[in-house]
Scaffold this active site. Structure first.
Site, mmCIF file in Angstrom:
data_model
loop_
_atom_site.group_PDB
_atom_site.id
_atom_site.type_symbol
_atom_site.label_atom_id
_atom_site.label_comp_id
_atom_site.label_asym_id
_atom_site.label_seq_id
_atom_site.Cartn_x
_atom_site.Cartn_y
_atom_site.Cartn_z
ATOM 1 N N GLY A 1 3.247 2.221 10.842
ATOM 2 C CA GLY A 1 4.011 3.409 10.688
ATOM 3 C C GLY A 1 5.048 3.715 11.914
ATOM 4 O O GLY A 1 5.549 4.665 11.969
ATOM 5 N N SER B 1 3.892 -2.125 10.209
ATOM 6 C CA SER B 1 5.352 -2.222 10.603
ATOM 7 C C SER B 1 5.823 -3.579 10.113
ATOM 8 O O SER B 1 6.874 -4.014 10.694
ATOM 9 C CB SER B 1 5.506 -1.908 11.908
ATOM 10 O OG SER B 1 5.406 -0.511 12.221
ATOM 11 N N GLU C 1 -4.973 -4.801 10.749
ATOM 12 C CA GLU C 1 -3.769 -3.749 10.827
ATOM 13 C C GLU C 1 -4.231 -3.118 12.288
ATOM 14 O O GLU C 1 -4.764 -1.945 12.041
ATOM 15 C CB GLU C 1 -3.882 -2.813 9.703
ATOM 16 C CG GLU C 1 -3.571 -3.265 8.226
ATOM 17 C CD GLU C 1 -3.084 -2.459 7.276
ATOM 18 O OE1 GLU C 1 -2.108 -2.687 6.812
ATOM 19 O OE2 GLU C 1 -3.687 -1.336 7.012
ATOM 20 N N GLU D 1 -6.885 4.693 8.223
ATOM 21 C CA GLU D 1 -6.377 6.092 7.854
ATOM 22 C C GLU D 1 -7.555 6.802 6.973
ATOM 23 O O GLU D 1 -7.977 7.873 7.657
ATOM 24 C CB GLU D 1 -5.082 6.285 6.935
ATOM 25 C CG GLU D 1 -3.852 6.029 7.735
ATOM 26 C CD GLU D 1 -2.678 5.585 6.766
ATOM 27 O OE1 GLU D 1 -2.779 5.524 5.647
ATOM 28 O OE2 GLU D 1 -1.933 4.909 7.646
ATOM 29 N N HIS E 1 -9.395 1.287 5.055
ATOM 30 C CA HIS E 1 -8.058 1.476 5.902
ATOM 31 C C HIS E 1 -8.215 2.315 7.060
ATOM 32 O O HIS E 1 -9.096 3.291 6.998
ATOM 33 C CB HIS E 1 -7.115 1.987 4.946
ATOM 34 C CG HIS E 1 -5.786 1.862 5.440
ATOM 35 N ND1 HIS E 1 -5.343 2.900 6.334
ATOM 36 C CD2 HIS E 1 -4.612 1.063 5.122
ATOM 37 C CE1 HIS E 1 -3.969 2.577 6.679
ATOM 38 N NE2 HIS E 1 -3.625 1.492 6.149
ATOM 39 N N ASN F 1 0.808 -1.051 -0.053
ATOM 40 C CA ASN F 1 0.029 -0.191 0.140
ATOM 41 C C ASN F 1 1.034 1.152 -0.012
ATOM 42 O O ASN F 1 1.528 1.783 1.056
ATOM 43 C CB ASN F 1 -0.960 -0.135 1.218
ATOM 44 C CG ASN F 1 -1.727 1.288 1.276
ATOM 45 O OD1 ASN F 1 -1.560 2.011 0.546
ATOM 46 N ND2 ASN F 1 -2.575 1.394 2.483
ATOM 47 N N LYS G 1 0.032 4.244 -0.258
ATOM 48 C CA LYS G 1 -0.609 5.353 0.375
ATOM 49 C C LYS G 1 -0.421 6.725 -0.357
ATOM 50 O O LYS G 1 -0.410 6.449 -1.683
ATOM 51 C CB LYS G 1 -0.124 5.572 1.905
ATOM 52 C CG LYS G 1 -0.198 4.284 2.626
ATOM 53 C CD LYS G 1 0.236 4.473 4.217
ATOM 54 C CE LYS G 1 -0.093 3.136 4.908
ATOM 55 N NZ LYS G 1 0.109 3.313 6.334
#
Ligand code: 13P
Length: 249
Positions: free
Chosen positions: A169, A208, A163, A95, A93, A10, A12
């Protein structure tokens, strides 16, 4: 139930035309490790150029609208992604759940739209750190699965990606035992929701994933692949993760 591992990147909101040169070595690794499925999800504008650069590599998107077409300024439909050459799309996702306020119901509608357009839908779920600290991780995540997975999905149409928000991250990952417990809970939920299709649905771990931890995470029961953010941006980081998946396949 044999499930092929899927190593998906991904990107992003990263990458540009020059970055597509990474795809040559990624595709070479996919060819070298045929037991593993490999995909890259770049930003919308790079989908068609990525497909043109590497026609044999599965290219996907990071979101789609839930409707087929209409007055929805700034959005892109699943059919448009399909026409651009995408094979899959990430929906829900964390985010987007956080930044755009996407609900389980909306994610479910997006996953349905993806499937109806002939795309593989990767439905993302995951708890926040506060939810894990409160002992709610499994209840939150299995609730997201129940709310976000379209009824009647088949194993060929659907992938779930676990996730943990606090692992994205950050360089932090759950323990192998926590990953195993969560993936087992997601599997049981999928079996309950989808019956005979449940055991075939792939459940990815994301958060990660790096060359040095990929193999250990991918060897966990019911971890059927990885959804990789930062380490998917370069072949130098992503190829060893593909190799890690192949080593435990
Ligand atoms: P990182 O691999 O950068 O932690 O991102 C994970 C992720 O959000 C993939 O969708």
């Amino acid at each position: 139930m044999a499930r092929r591992k899927l190593i998906a990147g991904n990107w992003k909101m990263n990458g540009n035309l020059a970055a597509l040169r990474e795809l040559a070595d990624i595709q070479a690794a996919a060819v070298a490790h045929p037991a593993v499925d490999v995909a890259i999800c770049p930003p919308f504008t790079l989908i068609a150029p990525a497909v043109a650069a590497q026609p044999a590599l599965a290219i996907g998107a990071q979101d789609c609208h839930e409707k087929v077409s209409g007055a929805h300024t700034g959005n892109v439909s699943a059919a448009m992604l399909k026409e651009a050459g995408a094979k899959l799309v990430i929906v829900g996702h964390s985010e987007r759940r956080a930044d755009q306020g996407e609900s389980d119901a909306l994610v479910q509608a997006k996953a349905s739209a993806a499937v109806n357009a002939g795309l593989l839908a990767i439905v993302c779920v995951g708890e926040t750190e506060a939810q894990r600290d409160a002992g709610q991780a499994i209840a939150i995540v299995t609730g997201q699965v129940r709310g976000s997975v379209p009824a009647g999905s088949t194993a060929a149409q659907l992938v779930v990606a676990y996730e943990p928000v606090w692992a994205i991250g950050t360089g932090r990952t759950p323990t192998v035992q926590d990953v195993a417990d969560m993936h087992a809970a997601i599997r049981a939920t999928l079996n309950d929701l989808l019956g005979a299709e449940g055991p075939g649905v792939r459940i990815l771990y994301g958060g990660s994933v790096k060359p040095d931890n990929a193999r250990e995470l991918l060897a966990v029961a019911d971890v059927d692949g990885a959804l990789v953010g930062g380490a998917s941006l370069t072949a130098a980081q992503f190829v060893p993760i593909i190799e890690g998946g192949a080593a435990v396949s």
